[in-house]
Design an enzyme around this catalytic site. Structure first.
Site, mmCIF file in Angstrom:
data_model
loop_
_atom_site.group_PDB
_atom_site.id
_atom_site.type_symbol
_atom_site.label_atom_id
_atom_site.label_comp_id
_atom_site.label_asym_id
_atom_site.label_seq_id
_atom_site.Cartn_x
_atom_site.Cartn_y
_atom_site.Cartn_z
ATOM 1 N N HIS A 150 0.837 -1.211 0.000
ATOM 2 C CA HIS A 150 0.000 0.000 0.000
ATOM 3 C C HIS A 150 0.869 1.258 0.000
ATOM 4 C CE1 HIS A 150 -2.870 -2.917 1.989
ATOM 5 N NE2 HIS A 150 -3.632 -2.422 1.028
ATOM 6 N N LYS A 167 -1.519 -6.819 -7.849
ATOM 7 C CA LYS A 167 -1.787 -8.133 -7.247
ATOM 8 C C LYS A 167 -3.229 -8.567 -7.522
ATOM 9 C CE LYS A 167 -2.172 -9.336 -2.840
ATOM 10 N NZ LYS A 167 -3.342 -10.244 -2.916
ATOM 11 N N GLN A 213 -9.206 -7.235 -10.573
ATOM 12 C CA GLN A 213 -9.880 -6.054 -9.995
ATOM 13 C C GLN A 213 -9.570 -4.802 -10.820
ATOM 14 O OE1 GLN A 213 -10.397 -5.079 -5.696
ATOM 15 N NE2 GLN A 213 -8.577 -3.844 -5.964
HETATM 16 O O1 PAF Z 1 -8.295 -3.810 -3.147
HETATM 17 C C1 PAF Z 1 -8.963 -3.437 -2.159
HETATM 18 O O2 PAF Z 1 -8.451 -3.239 -1.065
HETATM 19 C C2 PAF Z 1 -10.465 -3.246 -2.306
HETATM 20 O O3 PAF Z 1 -11.006 -4.182 -3.174
HETATM 21 C C3 PAF Z 1 -10.854 -1.818 -2.727
HETATM 22 C C4 PAF Z 1 -10.338 -1.482 -4.109
HETATM 23 C C5 PAF Z 1 -10.312 -0.819 -1.708
HETATM 24 C C6 PAF Z 1 -12.382 -1.683 -2.758
HETATM 25 O O4 PAF Z 1 -12.937 -1.962 -1.519
#
Ligand code: PAF
Length: 281
Positions: A37, A151, A155
């Site tokens: 992050h 990762k 998504q």
């Molecule tokens: O990847 C994540 O942590 C979640 O899927 C996100 C993009 C914050 C949406 O809740």
């Protein structure tokens, strides 16, 4: 670093900054932050003046209520990490702020066929929940850029499809996977791995690395078959899928000549489900 619990407080903070021409980056997270992050925050700084990180454990993307319940929430630790990383503001709404009509608020958009493949097969409705909350976060922040980790390869694709669906003028930046020294992809879920699971979890990165390293030596089918053999006989590891797919459609690749190829894997290690991938080209 400012902390906001409501959309209106966040908007009041961002409005004058936007008016003075500052570029805004959004880093959406569910907390339980790790260096992966932080790498999103670092990269965001190269695209924008103001970095907003959101921390919200989104109920609508969990298919298993137990998974939602046990999702780690080390909030003090997260805020300290974000402060140190130079994040400008943290948006930490509660559920009612994001879902005023309740978390069963209706949402369904066309995300394309890839929604139903891979993770979509194992976690039905997951990407509807993800795109639902990301759209709400985009509406609240109206960022110029938004950062997502590679990762969760599928998504990122789903979010890009959602963006196209609503024609939103936001630039999506995909950040490379950050790995532990031994190869395990960093994930908030790694905290649940027992010492034995932690050792076993290396099979994911090893099998992906094998495919990447030996790509020119074998056919696609042979590579997949050899990668799957890594998982044979490891007690406590259950492979959900290992595939070499087209990076744009996520359909199983038919030829090595396809424009974009990615190897993707998901496996249950002990009681923790892990995903990982490596882009081949
Ligand atoms: O990847 C994540 O942590 C979640 O899927 C996100 C993009 C914050 C949406 O809740």
């Amino acid at each position: 670093m400012e902390i906001f619990k409501t959309k209106s407080a966040l908007e009041a903070f961002l409005k004058p900054l936007k008016a003075s021409g500052k570029k805004i980056a959004l880093v959406p997270t569910m907390g339980a932050l790790h260096n992966g992050h932080i790498s999103l925050i670092e990269l965001a700084k190269t695209y924008a003046d103001i970095i907003v990180c959101s921390i919200f454990v989104n109920p609508t993307q969990f298919t298993d209520p137990k998974d939602l319940e046990k999702y780690p929430r080390p909030i003090e630790h997260d805020l300290a990490m974000l402060n140190e990383a130079g994040c400008s503001g943290v948006f930490m709404p509660d559920i009612a702020e994001m879902y005023p009509q309740g978390a069963d608020e209706n949402w369904h958009i066309d995300l394309g066929k890839a929604e139903f493949l891979l993770e979509g097969e194992f976690r039905k409705g997951h990407y509807q929940g993800v795109t639902q909350i990301v759209k709400k976060l985009f509406d609240a922040v109206e960022p110029d850029v938004a950062m997502f980790g590679q990762k969760d390869f599928q998504q990122v694709l789903m979010i890009k499809n959602m963006l196209a669906y609503f024609q939103l003028p936001i630039k999506i930046i995909t950040c490379p996977i950050i790995r532990e020294d031994d190869g395990l992809a960093m994930s908030s879920r790694n905290i649940h791995l027992s010492p034995v699971d932690r050792e076993n979890s290396l099979v994911l990165s090893k099998s992906l690395q094998y495919v990447t390293d030996h790509f020119n030596e074998f056919s696609l089918d042979e590579l997949e078959e050899k990668a799957k053999r890594f998982y044979h006989g490891i007690e406590g590891v259950e492979l959900d899928y290992f595939t070499i797919a087209n990076g744009d459609t996520l359909e199983k690749a038919k030829s090595k000549n396809e424009n974009s190829l990615v190897a993707l894997v998901a496996a249950k290690v002990g009681s923790t489900r892990l995903i990982d991938n490596m882009i081949i080209k």
